[in-house]
Scaffold this motif. Structure first.
Motif, short mmCIF file in Angstrom:
data_model
loop_
_atom_site.label_atom_id
_atom_site.label_comp_id
_atom_site.label_asym_id
_atom_site.label_seq_id
_atom_site.Cartn_x
_atom_site.Cartn_y
_atom_site.Cartn_z
N GLU A 1 2.59 -5.96 -1.51
CA GLU A 1 2.43 -5.16 -0.29
C GLU A 1 2.76 -3.70 -0.54
O GLU A 1 2.05 -2.79 -0.10
CB GLU A 1 3.30 -5.74 0.84
CG GLU A 1 2.72 -7.03 1.39
CD GLU A 1 3.66 -7.75 2.34
OE1 GLU A 1 4.65 -7.14 2.80
OE2 GLU A 1 3.41 -8.94 2.62
N LYS B 1 0.00 -2.25 -2.47
CA LYS B 1 -1.18 -2.12 -1.61
C LYS B 1 -1.12 -0.77 -0.88
O LYS B 1 -2.15 -0.09 -0.72
CB LYS B 1 -1.19 -3.27 -0.59
CG LYS B 1 -2.44 -3.34 0.24
CD LYS B 1 -3.56 -3.96 -0.57
CE LYS B 1 -4.90 -3.79 0.12
NZ LYS B 1 -6.01 -4.15 -0.77
N LEU B 2 0.06 -0.38 -0.46
CA LEU B 2 0.21 0.90 0.23
C LEU B 2 -0.15 2.05 -0.70
O LEU B 2 -0.77 3.03 -0.30
CB LEU B 2 1.64 1.06 0.76
CG LEU B 2 2.11 0.00 1.75
CD1 LEU B 2 3.53 0.28 2.21
CD2 LEU B 2 1.16 -0.04 2.96
N GLN C 1 -3.77 3.04 -0.80
CA GLN C 1 -4.42 3.67 0.36
C GLN C 1 -4.74 5.14 0.04
O GLN C 1 -4.01 5.80 -0.69
CB GLN C 1 -3.51 3.60 1.60
CG GLN C 1 -3.13 2.19 2.00
CD GLN C 1 -4.34 1.28 2.12
OE1 GLN C 1 -5.26 1.54 2.88
NE2 GLN C 1 -4.36 0.21 1.32
N LYS C 2 -5.83 5.59 0.65
CA LYS C 2 -6.26 6.98 0.45
C LYS C 2 -5.12 7.92 0.85
O LYS C 2 -4.47 7.71 1.89
CB LYS C 2 -7.49 7.23 1.33
CG LYS C 2 -8.31 8.41 0.89
CD LYS C 2 -9.71 8.36 1.52
CE LYS C 2 -10.48 9.62 1.24
NZ LYS C 2 -10.11 10.76 2.04
N ASN C 3 -4.89 8.91 0.02
CA ASN C 3 -3.93 9.96 0.37
C ASN C 3 -2.47 9.53 0.38
O ASN C 3 -1.63 10.21 0.94
CB ASN C 3 -4.26 10.51 1.77
CG ASN C 3 -4.61 11.97 1.66
OD1 ASN C 3 -4.49 12.55 0.58
ND2 ASN C 3 -5.03 12.57 2.74
N VAL C 4 -2.19 8.38 -0.21
CA VAL C 4 -0.80 7.91 -0.21
C VAL C 4 -0.16 8.16 -1.58
O VAL C 4 -0.77 7.93 -2.62
CB VAL C 4 -0.70 6.41 0.15
CG1 VAL C 4 0.66 5.84 -0.22
CG2 VAL C 4 -0.96 6.21 1.64
N SER D 1 -0.36 14.69 2.14
CA SER D 1 -0.31 13.28 1.73
C SER D 1 0.71 12.50 2.54
O SER D 1 1.65 13.07 3.10
CB SER D 1 0.08 13.17 0.25
OG SER D 1 -0.87 13.82 -0.56
N GLN D 2 0.51 11.19 2.60
CA GLN D 2 1.51 10.30 3.17
C GLN D 2 2.39 9.79 2.02
O GLN D 2 1.88 9.21 1.07
CB GLN D 2 0.82 9.10 3.84
CG GLN D 2 0.26 9.39 5.21
CD GLN D 2 1.34 9.66 6.24
OE1 GLN D 2 2.44 9.11 6.17
NE2 GLN D 2 1.04 10.54 7.20
N PHE E 1 1.61 1.35 8.48
CA PHE E 1 0.49 0.71 7.78
C PHE E 1 0.33 -0.75 8.20
O PHE E 1 -0.07 -1.60 7.41
CB PHE E 1 0.70 0.80 6.26
CG PHE E 1 0.75 2.22 5.75
CD1 PHE E 1 -0.42 2.92 5.52
CD2 PHE E 1 1.97 2.85 5.52
CE1 PHE E 1 -0.38 4.23 5.05
CE2 PHE E 1 2.02 4.15 5.06
CZ PHE E 1 0.85 4.85 4.82
N VAL F 1 -3.09 -2.32 7.54
CA VAL F 1 -3.34 -2.51 6.11
C VAL F 1 -2.61 -3.75 5.61
O VAL F 1 -3.19 -4.60 4.92
CB VAL F 1 -2.84 -1.27 5.31
CG1 VAL F 1 -2.93 -1.53 3.81
CG2 VAL F 1 -3.62 -0.03 5.70
N HIS G 1 -4.13 -7.28 4.33
CA HIS G 1 -3.77 -7.69 2.96
C HIS G 1 -3.25 -9.12 2.97
O HIS G 1 -3.60 -9.92 2.11
CB HIS G 1 -2.72 -6.73 2.41
CG HIS G 1 -2.08 -7.19 1.14
ND1 HIS G 1 -2.76 -7.23 -0.04
CD2 HIS G 1 -0.83 -7.68 0.90
CE1 HIS G 1 -1.94 -7.69 -0.98
NE2 HIS G 1 -0.78 -7.97 -0.44
#
Lengths: 377, 342
Positions: free
Chosen positions: A75, A78-79, A82-85, A132-133, A302, A305, A309
């Motif tokens: 998990e 997975k984060l 993510q785009k921009n993470v 960004s995050q 998130f 997401v 997932h």
């Protein structure tokens, strides 16, 4: 070097070993060191070689990386996908295998994953990258939880909207109880985790001594610390006592650290239950951010997401059946030694770990593998 | 009329092979390395060969940050190449240096590195006789990568190899370990930690030469413990020679600040990189002579005998014996050493 050399004094080590030998005369004990730091020290300094074989160490569930279930690792990673993470994690987390690779492997394939030494470093990344995050992958017992809590408060103070924490902080007493509640396990006493007790106080182990009639000696991490703790523990065992003693008084107070406790209570609340690798679900054994800090909670930010997932993962599981299972739990509970696992050193090695115990240098398997005993003489 | 180079930043055009490229090479780079072999700027440097054996090596340098206390990528490229030759028992002679430059690099930084290379080469007694220059797009390299080749002439009278090593031989270390790796780690600024240490980057040839003069027949094997540290070098030796190596923990020279950083970060100094030290395996009967030769050479005062080659029990390994009688196996690292949290 001050604060190091005096705790590695060869003559004192030899005389303390002698004392342990005389306390062990005709007896045999099983002692659990709960903390991964102690496991590392025992192997790193070759302490087992010095001690009678009738004194057995059981390596307990105190390595924060090792007890994290693979689903949680997935998990977190997975984060990162993510785009921009930007995902920030402690060095210990970088090599832990998820189903689709470790943080190091995913970083090499292009994800922005950064190793930090403190959550404040992660916060700084958020300040420096406002577009960004930034997600901080928080792990650890009460030892590291206050730093995470303070960082959340700092993020709030700075009014940051691009910083969240994926909280995996756990508590130390519930797994000790879980291990003791296991009818298969016979443990005579504990080397109590030291650094975690700087936060929760040595008194936190009182309930273990009281409820289970097992002595606990809170210990430092240098060779002499551990040996002296064993002396204290063996004296109690020989006298039929079950008290908490604090060998690590130069660092650990008897009472909880008031500042840290306040911050922890302010920021975190107990989760009803949390899954531990090898030990299963343990009630009230982990924390999450309180609702008022939900804007800093990666599991809230998130949520979609993570939910998707989990659905994908479940589908995948049904299709593929169960993946290869590792008997990490049996090692974690001390039922078998690392090298008694059929996978040890074969399919499961530090360069390609199947189980988390083989990843962190605090994991019993990695420690056993890296510092495997071989007497010179 | 001499070509002059006036640009402030390196651009893709400088790698094109056209006029801009010529200006970069002839106007900026070559003047730093004036020597007869280079000045012709032909396709290859041509030099006479002596009778005997020659040694040849290659290396690449991708250090981040480019500059750190005690050195920089430029000096490191020269020292690293020179040291690979030196520990092969060869007097370093010539270096080829290929520069892979990221577009956008400031010319001032490039000049600093060229000057660092020139100075390190001059101090090490080698000539930089040629090289190639490429410019890659911005974002494709960390400013500057340097790849080198080195040639030297072998002065060791007998082959240095793991096969020459036998039980009872002593392990000699040329000086304190861990300085370079810890310096670069701290210079990255990712850890909120600072210490008064600098890289040990230097040519080890003067020390090797002293050993070769003092005990030419007793020298068995040498290695510079760069990436992977002393552990990687001696694990490789153990695997290659079939014997185990035992180090005495007490005798390992480590500076206080380096030791402190390792303790704080949970790193094992035996895994940390060095750029100015070497390990030598020497016949036991000549070990004290070898040590005395190193100690009386400038830069060798901290050399010491740190261990010995022993019979293998199970499989060839590197072991460290503690002063209180326990021992531990030190394996090769899987990847980078990562700091621990608790």
């Amino acid at each position: 070097m001050k604060f190091v050399d005096e705790f590695r004094d060869p003559e004192l080590i030899k005389s303390t070993v002698g004392e342990i030998e005389s306390l062990m005369q005709g007896r045999s004990y099983r002692v659990m060191e709960v903390c991964g730091g102690h496991t590392h020290s025992i192997y790193r300094f070759g302490l087992e070689q010095l001690l009678p074989s009738s004194l057995e160490f059981i390596h307990g569930p105190g390595c924060p990386v090792c007890i994290l279930p693979m689903d949680r690792v997935d998990e977190g990673l997975k984060l990162a996908a993510q785009k921009n993470v930007i995902l920030a994690a402690y060095g210990d987390m970088m090599r832990v295998p998820g189903h689709s690779g470790s943080a190091l492997e995913l970083k090499a394939s292009g994800l922005d994953i950064r190793m930090v030494y403190s959550p404040l470093d992660a916060l700084k990344i958020a300040v420096d990258n406002p577009q960004s995050q930034v997600v901080f992958f928080a792990i650890g017992f009460e030892t590291t939880a206050p730093a995470t809590a303070l960082t959340v408060l700092k993020a709030q103070e700075l009014g940051l909207s691009n910083f969240t924490v994926f909280v995996n902080h756990v508590t130390v007493i519930p797994p000790m109880r879980a291990v003791l509640d296991d009818p298969d396990l016979k443990i005579d006493g504990f080397i109590g985790p030291g650094h975690v007790a700087t936060v929760i106080g040595a008194c936190a182990y009182d309930e273990i001594a009281r409820d289970y009639k097992k002595p606990v000696v809170v210990s430092g991490f240098e060779p002499l610390d551990i040996l002296q703790s064993l002396v204290l523990l063996l004296r109690q065992l020989n006298n039929g006592e079950a008290r908490v003693e604090n060998q690590y008084a130069r660092v650990v107070p008897w009472a909880p650290n008031a500042t840290a406790s306040t911050v922890l209570a302010k920021v975190f609340e107990l989760r009803p239950t949390f899954e531990w690798r090898g030990l299963g679900a343990i009630l009230q054994s982990a924390v999450k951010l309180r609702a008022q800090f939900s804007q800093y909670d990666a599991e809230v930010r998130f949520a979609e997401v993570l939910a998707n997932h989990r659905i994908d993962l479940e589908k995948d599981r049904i299709e593929r059946g169960r993946g290869p299972s590792t008997p990490c739990g049996e090692v974690l509970k001390g039922l078998i030694k690392p090298n008694q696992c059929a996978l040890f050193g074969k399919e499961c090695r530090p360069e390609k770990p199947l189980g988390a115990l083989m990843v962190s240098s605090e994991g019993a398997c990695a420690a056993h593998f890296n510092y495997a005993h071989e007497r010179i003489d | 009329m001499p070509i002059s180079f006036k640009d402030e930043r390196i651009e893709l055009a400088h790698g094109s092979g056209g006029l801009a490229g010529r200006r970069l090479i002839e106007g900026l780079i070559a003047p730093y390395f004036q020597n007869d072999l280079l000045s012709k700027l032909s396709d290859a440097a041509v030099f006479p060969v002596q009778a005997g054996r020659m040694a040849m090596t290659a290396d690449s340098f991708v250090v981040k940050p480019l500059r750190f206390p005690g050195g920089s990528i430029g000096s490191l490229a020269v020292h690293g190449t020179v040291n690979d030759l030196a520990v092969s028992g060869a007097r370093p002679l010539y270096i080829l240096a290929n520069l892979i430059i990221e577009a956008g690099l400031s010319v001032a930084i490039l000049q600093e590195e060229l000057a660092a290379m020139a100075q390190a080469a001059s101090e090490s007694g080698v000539l930089i006789v040629g090289g190639d220059t490429k410019v890659v797009e911005h974002g494709k390299a960390d400013g500057l990568y340097i790849s080198t080749a080195g040639v030297g002439v072998v002065e060791a009278p007998r082959a240095l190899s793991a096969e020459a090593v036998s039980i009872g031989d002593k392990v000699i270390l040329s000086g304190a370990i861990g300085d370079h790796g810890i310096t670069v780690l701290l210079a990255r600024g990712e850890l909120d930690l600072s210490a008064d240490i600098k890289s040990d980057s230097r040519s080890v040839w003067p020390l090797v030469k002293a050993l070769l003069e003092a005990c030419p027949q007793a020298l068995r094997w040498m290695r510079d413990p760069t990436r992977g540290g002393v552990s990687a070098s001696l694990n490789e030796l153990a695997a290659d020679c079939g014997y185990s190596i035992v180090l005495e923990e007490e005798s390992l020279p480590v500076d206080r600040a380096v030791r402190g950083a390792c303790e704080v970060l949970g790193l094992d100094v035996l895994h940390v990189a060095n750029e100015g030290q070497f390990l030598a395996i020497v016949d036991a009967a000549s070990a004290e002579i070898a040590l005395a030769a190193l100690k009386s050479t400038p830069g060798g005062s901290r050399a010491c005998i740190v261990g010995e080659v022993v019979e293998t029990k199970k499989s060839p390994r590197l072991l460290v014996r503690t002063p209180y009688g326990a021992s531990r196996v030190v394996d090769m690292l899987v990847g980078d050493q990562l700091p621990r949290i608790c």
